[in-house]
Design an enzyme around this catalytic site. Structure first.
Site, PDB file in Angstrom:
ATOM      1  N   ASP A   6      -6.488  -6.462   4.533  1.00  0.00           N
ATOM      2  CA  ASP A   6      -5.851  -5.143   4.493  1.00  0.00           C
ATOM      3  C   ASP A   6      -5.904  -4.544   5.891  1.00  0.00           C
ATOM      4  O   ASP A   6      -6.981  -4.340   6.442  1.00  0.00           O
ATOM      5  CB  ASP A   6      -6.615  -4.262   3.496  1.00  0.00           C
ATOM      6  CG  ASP A   6      -6.030  -2.868   3.339  1.00  0.00           C
ATOM      7  OD1 ASP A   6      -4.933  -2.599   3.880  1.00  0.00           O
ATOM      8  OD2 ASP A   6      -6.677  -2.048   2.662  1.00  0.00           O
TER       9      ASP A   6
ATOM     10  N   MET B 274      -9.050   8.010  -0.425  1.00  0.00           N
ATOM     11  CA  MET B 274      -9.876   8.404   0.731  1.00  0.00           C
ATOM     12  C   MET B 274     -10.427   9.805   0.511  1.00  0.00           C
ATOM     13  O   MET B 274      -9.713  10.681   0.019  1.00  0.00           O
ATOM     14  CB  MET B 274      -9.031   8.402   2.006  1.00  0.00           C
ATOM     15  CG  MET B 274      -8.338   7.086   2.291  1.00  0.00           C
ATOM     16  SD  MET B 274      -7.510   7.168   3.883  1.00  0.00           S
ATOM     17  CE  MET B 274      -6.634   5.592   3.874  1.00  0.00           C
TER      18      MET B 274
ATOM     19  N   SER C  57       0.841  -1.202   0.000  1.00  0.00           N
ATOM     20  CA  SER C  57       0.000   0.000   0.000  1.00  0.00           C
ATOM     21  C   SER C  57       0.870   1.243   0.000  1.00  0.00           C
ATOM     22  O   SER C  57       1.675   1.453   0.911  1.00  0.00           O
ATOM     23  CB  SER C  57      -0.893   0.017   1.239  1.00  0.00           C
ATOM     24  OG  SER C  57      -1.427   1.314   1.399  1.00  0.00           O
TER      25      SER C  57
ATOM     26  N   MET D 160     -12.040   4.196  -0.511  1.00  0.00           N
ATOM     27  CA  MET D 160     -12.696   4.477   0.776  1.00  0.00           C
ATOM     28  C   MET D 160     -13.405   5.808   0.636  1.00  0.00           C
ATOM     29  O   MET D 160     -12.996   6.838   1.192  1.00  0.00           O
ATOM     30  CB  MET D 160     -11.649   4.482   1.903  1.00  0.00           C
ATOM     31  CG  MET D 160     -11.227   3.068   2.287  1.00  0.00           C
ATOM     32  SD  MET D 160      -9.631   3.036   3.115  1.00  0.00           S
ATOM     33  CE  MET D 160      -8.566   3.143   1.677  1.00  0.00           C
TER      34      MET D 160
ATOM     35  N   HIS E 285      -1.191  -1.324  -4.184  1.00  0.00           N
ATOM     36  CA  HIS E 285      -2.486  -1.018  -3.560  1.00  0.00           C
ATOM     37  C   HIS E 285      -2.586   0.491  -3.357  1.00  0.00           C
ATOM     38  O   HIS E 285      -1.734   1.101  -2.703  1.00  0.00           O
ATOM     39  CB  HIS E 285      -2.560  -1.768  -2.227  1.00  0.00           C
ATOM     40  CG  HIS E 285      -3.854  -1.621  -1.498  1.00  0.00           C
ATOM     41  ND1 HIS E 285      -4.965  -2.390  -1.772  1.00  0.00           N
ATOM     42  CD2 HIS E 285      -4.214  -0.810  -0.469  1.00  0.00           C
ATOM     43  CE1 HIS E 285      -5.948  -2.064  -0.942  1.00  0.00           C
ATOM     44  NE2 HIS E 285      -5.521  -1.102  -0.131  1.00  0.00           N
TER      45      HIS E 285
ATOM     46  N   ASP F 230      -4.799   3.539  -1.972  1.00  0.00           N
ATOM     47  CA  ASP F 230      -5.882   3.874  -1.044  1.00  0.00           C
ATOM     48  C   ASP F 230      -6.440   5.257  -1.345  1.00  0.00           C
ATOM     49  O   ASP F 230      -5.812   6.273  -1.038  1.00  0.00           O
ATOM     50  CB  ASP F 230      -5.363   3.835   0.401  1.00  0.00           C
ATOM     51  CG  ASP F 230      -5.109   2.415   0.883  1.00  0.00           C
ATOM     52  OD1 ASP F 230      -6.038   1.600   0.826  1.00  0.00           O
ATOM     53  OD2 ASP F 230      -3.963   2.135   1.300  1.00  0.00           O
TER      54      ASP F 230
ATOM     55  N   MET G 254     -11.513  -6.074   5.734  1.00  0.00           N
ATOM     56  CA  MET G 254     -10.650  -5.115   6.441  1.00  0.00           C
ATOM     57  C   MET G 254     -10.271  -5.689   7.803  1.00  0.00           C
ATOM     58  O   MET G 254     -11.138  -6.132   8.565  1.00  0.00           O
ATOM     59  CB  MET G 254     -11.374  -3.780   6.638  1.00  0.00           C
ATOM     60  CG  MET G 254     -11.587  -2.960   5.366  1.00  0.00           C
ATOM     61  SD  MET G 254     -10.080  -2.549   4.456  1.00  0.00           S
ATOM     62  CE  MET G 254      -9.165  -1.583   5.664  1.00  0.00           C
TER      63      MET G 254
ATOM     64  N   HIS H 253      -8.255   0.786  -3.914  1.00  0.00           N
ATOM     65  CA  HIS H 253      -9.164   0.584  -2.783  1.00  0.00           C
ATOM     66  C   HIS H 253      -9.850   1.909  -2.504  1.00  0.00           C
ATOM     67  O   HIS H 253      -9.222   2.844  -1.996  1.00  0.00           O
ATOM     68  CB  HIS H 253      -8.346   0.098  -1.565  1.00  0.00           C
ATOM     69  CG  HIS H 253      -9.141  -0.063  -0.311  1.00  0.00           C
ATOM     70  ND1 HIS H 253      -8.542  -0.210   0.926  1.00  0.00           N
ATOM     71  CD2 HIS H 253     -10.482  -0.129  -0.079  1.00  0.00           C
ATOM     72  CE1 HIS H 253      -9.480  -0.348   1.866  1.00  0.00           C
ATOM     73  NE2 HIS H 253     -10.669  -0.288   1.274  1.00  0.00           N
TER      74      HIS H 253
END
Ligand code: DX5
Ligand code: ZN
Length: 222
Positions: A174, A36, A9, A67, A32, A34, A136, A65
């Protein structure tokens, strides 16, 4: 030969030296990413413009991913920019199957993620609609948190259901994955492992990836 994927990540990478940090994880399966939005989680990272540059720079395919709230509106754009895999949160859409179908139609692997408080039984019936299910093992939002071993029954339940159905779905974990925790996640049925601080916090990230891979392979069911 067991089928284990290690996805570092970049939340734990150096955001102003991203290209250099990406070059240090060439032995990974995916990077990965993330995303957000400071609504779905209390943290903010980057959006499509940054992800598009990472896509152009990365030596390995992207595992995005999301979020973010309103996944239906934003997720397809990440598939369109070329991410190999796009995972949205089950909590962030009313139409998970329709969204997964759209992602696949664009050409991405479709993933769905569940927060620690969200049961995964809801996904059993529709498992074939997804290429990846992300359990998660921390509350989403930040790197460097402690692994939650009480998520292992959720994972083993999904793994048993996948076996029963002969499903090819990947089971991803994760949060808090390290040399100390990866074996129990593999033993519970995970085959795809996200690791942020354990990879980018290491002196040699590619060696850390190799170590995680060996540890997981020794305990995986596949
Ligand atoms: C947390 C993110 C993770 C995070 C993992 O919300 O989804 O991908 O980067 O970081 P570590 O491996 O340090 O727990
Ligand atoms: Zn993540």
């Amino acid at each position: 030969m067991s089928d284990v994927r290690i996805n570092p990540s970049i939340l734990s990478a150096d955001f102003v030296n991203m290209q250099a940090d990406l070059d240090r994880i060439a032995g990974a399966d995916f990077v990965h990413v993330d995303v957000m939005d400071n609504h779905f989680v209390p943290n903010l990272t980057f959006g499509p413009q940054m992800v598009e540059r990472i896509q152009a720079t990365s030596p390995v395919p992207l595992d995005v991913h999301l979020m973010i709230t309103d996944a239906d509106r934003w997720a397809p754009g990440y598939a369109e920019l070329g991410a190999a895999s796009v995972t949205f949160h089950l909590e962030a859409t009313d139409e998970p199957v329709a969204l997964a179908r759209r992602l696949r139609q664009i050409g991405a692997r479709a993933g769905v993620a569940v927060k620690p408080g969200t049961p995964a039984g809801l996904l059993y019936e529709v498992m074939d609609e997804f290429d990846q299910i992300l359990v998660m093992t921390v509350e989403p939002g930040f790197g460097g948190q402690s692994f939650m071993p009480d998520m292992m029954p959720k994972l083993s339940g999904l793994a048993a259901e996948a076996r029963r159905r002969g499903s090819a779905v990947w089971l991803q974990v994760d949060g808090g994955i390290s040399a100390d925790t990866i074996e129990q996640a593999a033993a519970a049925g995970a085959d795809t492992f996200v690791a942020g601080s354990a990879v980018f916090g290491a002196a040699d990230p590619d060696a850390a990836i190799a170590g995680l891979r060996t540890a997981a392979a020794g305990h995986s069911h596949s």
